[in-house]
Design an enzyme around this catalytic site. Structure first.
Site, PDB file in Angstrom:
ATOM      1  N   ASN A   9       0.709  -1.379   0.243  1.00 40.70           N
ATOM      2  CA  ASN A   9      -0.184   0.104   0.301  1.00 40.70           C
ATOM      3  C   ASN A   9       0.821   1.184   0.337  1.00 40.70           C
ATOM      4  OD1 ASN A   9      -1.380   1.841   0.130  1.00 40.70           O
ATOM      5  ND2 ASN A   9      -1.763   2.035   2.582  1.00 40.70           N
ATOM      6  N   LYS A  11       0.324   4.045   0.095  1.00 33.76           N
ATOM      7  CA  LYS A  11      -0.782   5.484   0.391  1.00 33.76           C
ATOM      8  C   LYS A  11      -0.912   6.282  -0.255  1.00 33.76           C
ATOM      9  CE  LYS A  11       0.091   3.299   5.202  1.00 33.76           C
ATOM     10  NZ  LYS A  11       0.111   3.697   6.089  1.00 33.76           N
ATOM     11  N   HIS A  93      -9.588   0.904   4.632  1.00 30.83           N
ATOM     12  CA  HIS A  93      -8.525   1.290   5.853  1.00 30.83           C
ATOM     13  C   HIS A  93      -8.906   2.331   6.504  1.00 30.83           C
ATOM     14  CE1 HIS A  93      -4.306   2.123   6.702  1.00 30.83           C
ATOM     15  NE2 HIS A  93      -4.028   1.727   5.582  1.00 30.83           N
ATOM     16  N   GLU A  95      -6.850   4.914   7.949  1.00 27.70           N
ATOM     17  CA  GLU A  95      -7.141   5.832   7.409  1.00 27.70           C
ATOM     18  C   GLU A  95      -7.277   6.567   6.504  1.00 27.70           C
ATOM     19  OE1 GLU A  95      -3.358   5.191   5.534  1.00 27.70           O
ATOM     20  OE2 GLU A  95      -2.281   4.766   7.923  1.00 27.70           O
ATOM     21  N   GLU A 162      -5.202  -5.207  10.771  1.00 30.42           N
ATOM     22  CA  GLU A 162      -4.100  -4.231  11.151  1.00 30.42           C
ATOM     23  C   GLU A 162      -5.143  -3.269  12.349  1.00 30.42           C
ATOM     24  OE1 GLU A 162      -1.840  -3.204   6.678  1.00 30.42           O
ATOM     25  OE2 GLU A 162      -3.773  -1.746   6.979  1.00 30.42           O
ATOM     26  N   GLY A 168       2.410   2.350  10.899  1.00 33.14           N
ATOM     27  CA  GLY A 168       3.418   3.618  10.917  1.00 33.14           C
ATOM     28  C   GLY A 168       4.306   3.581  11.960  1.00 33.14           C
ATOM     29  N   SER A 207       3.125  -2.214  10.881  1.00 30.15           N
ATOM     30  CA  SER A 207       4.788  -2.017  10.579  1.00 30.15           C
ATOM     31  C   SER A 207       5.788  -3.388  10.100  1.00 30.15           C
ATOM     32  CB  SER A 207       4.832  -1.792  11.860  1.00 30.15           C
ATOM     33  OG  SER A 207       4.721  -0.718  12.401  1.00 30.15           O
TER      34      SER A 207
HETATM   35  C1  PEP Z   1      -0.258   0.061   6.164  1.00 25.40           C
HETATM   36  O1  PEP Z   1      -1.356   1.185   6.074  1.00 25.40           O
HETATM   37  O2  PEP Z   1      -1.740  -0.608   5.250  1.00 25.40           O
HETATM   38  C2  PEP Z   1      -0.014  -0.117   6.493  1.00 25.40           C
HETATM   39  C3  PEP Z   1       0.647  -1.637   7.385  1.00 25.40           C
HETATM   40  O3  PEP Z   1       0.975   0.903   7.080  1.00 25.40           O
HETATM   41  P1  PEP Z   1       3.019   0.491   7.429  1.00 25.40           P
HETATM   42  O4  PEP Z   1       3.147  -0.707   7.187  1.00 25.40           O
HETATM   43  O5  PEP Z   1       3.620   1.297   7.002  1.00 25.40           O
HETATM   44  O6  PEP Z   1       2.873   0.579   9.441  1.00 25.40           O
END
Ligand code: PEP
Length: 248
Positions: A9, A11, A93, A95, A162, A168, A207
């Site tokens: 992703n 983003k 997601h 976000e 998630e 992040g 992460s």
């Molecule tokens: C995500 O935004 O789906 C995600 C898992 O981000 P990160 O791997 O940067 O934590």
């Protein structure tokens, strides 16, 4: 058997110049032993799909509107993503749930629109730290799953667990915590879809990095990862793909 999936992703990151990263990825992993999906910003889908034509790597969107067309300035419909070369779309997601107030019902409507356009939805679920600390993780995840996943969901639909607090931040849940949620999700899918649930892939996201991927992929019912930051660099995402290939 469920084929493992490494999904990236991007983003709101990347540029046309980042095509070099995609080129490097397919050079080091021309025939990956797992499915690979990259979800760039919508403006990059067509050129990325073009760059990846003839490779096994698929391209996805990061959101779609719930309607197939109409007066919705700034939005993108699922058939448009498909037309640009996408095969999948990330929906719900955290976000988007936080930044745009997306509800479970809206995510479900988007998932229905995606499926109608021939796209495979990647539906994201996850608890906040406050909810985890309050012991509400499974009830939150259960409610999000019930509300966001259409009753008519195709077994190709992908669910990504998630935890909001792991995205992040460099923090990840413990392996037993990941195992608990994934086992819960599999049981819920079995309850709703019977044997078709065995085909549905459950990704972990939050992460995931080259140095923790192998441990996470060894957790039962983790069928791959949704990767944010580490999917931007071919070397990091490639190392995660290699870790996933090692579990096949
Ligand atoms: C995500 O935004 O789906 C995600 C898992 O981000 P990160 O791997 O940067 O934590």
């Amino acid at each position: 058997m469920r084929r493992k999936l490494a999904a990236g992703n991007w983003k709101m990151n990347g540029s046309r110049a980042a095509l070099a990263e995609v080129g490097a990825l397919v050079t080091t992993h021309p025939q990956p032993g797992c499915d690979v999906l990259l979800c760039p910003p919508a403006t990059h889908i067509a050129w990325m799909a073009e760059a990846l034509a003839g490779t096994p790597v698929r391209v996805g969107g990061q959101d779609c509107h719930q309607n197939a067309s109409g007066a919705h300035t700034g939005d993108i419909a699922a058939p448009m993503l498909a037309d640009a070369g996408a095969s999948h779309v990330i929906l719900g997601h955290s976000e988007r749930r936080a930044d745009h107030g997306e509800t479970d019902a809206l995510v479900r409507a988007k998932a229905e629109a995606a499926a109608a356009a021939g796209l495979i939805p990647v539906i994201c679920l996850g608890e906040t730290l406050q909810q985890r600390d309050a012991g509400e993780t499974l009830s939150v995840i259960g409610a999000q799953l019930a509300g966001s996943l259409p009753a008519s969901a195709d077994p190709r639909t992908i669910i990504a667990y998630e935890p909001v607090w792991a995205i992040g931040t460099g923090r990840t849940p413990t392996l037993p915590q990941i195992a608990e949620v994934h086992a819960f999700l599999r049981a819920e899918l079995r309850r709703r879809f019977g044997t078709a649930a065995e085909q549905m892939r459950l990704l972990y996201g939050g992460s995931v990095k080259p140095d923790n991927a192998a441990q996470i992929f060894a957790v039962p019912d983790v069928d791959g990862a949704l990767v944010g930051g580490a999917s931007l660099k071919a070397a990091d995402f490639g190392a995660i793909i290699t870790a996933l290939e090692g579990t096949v």
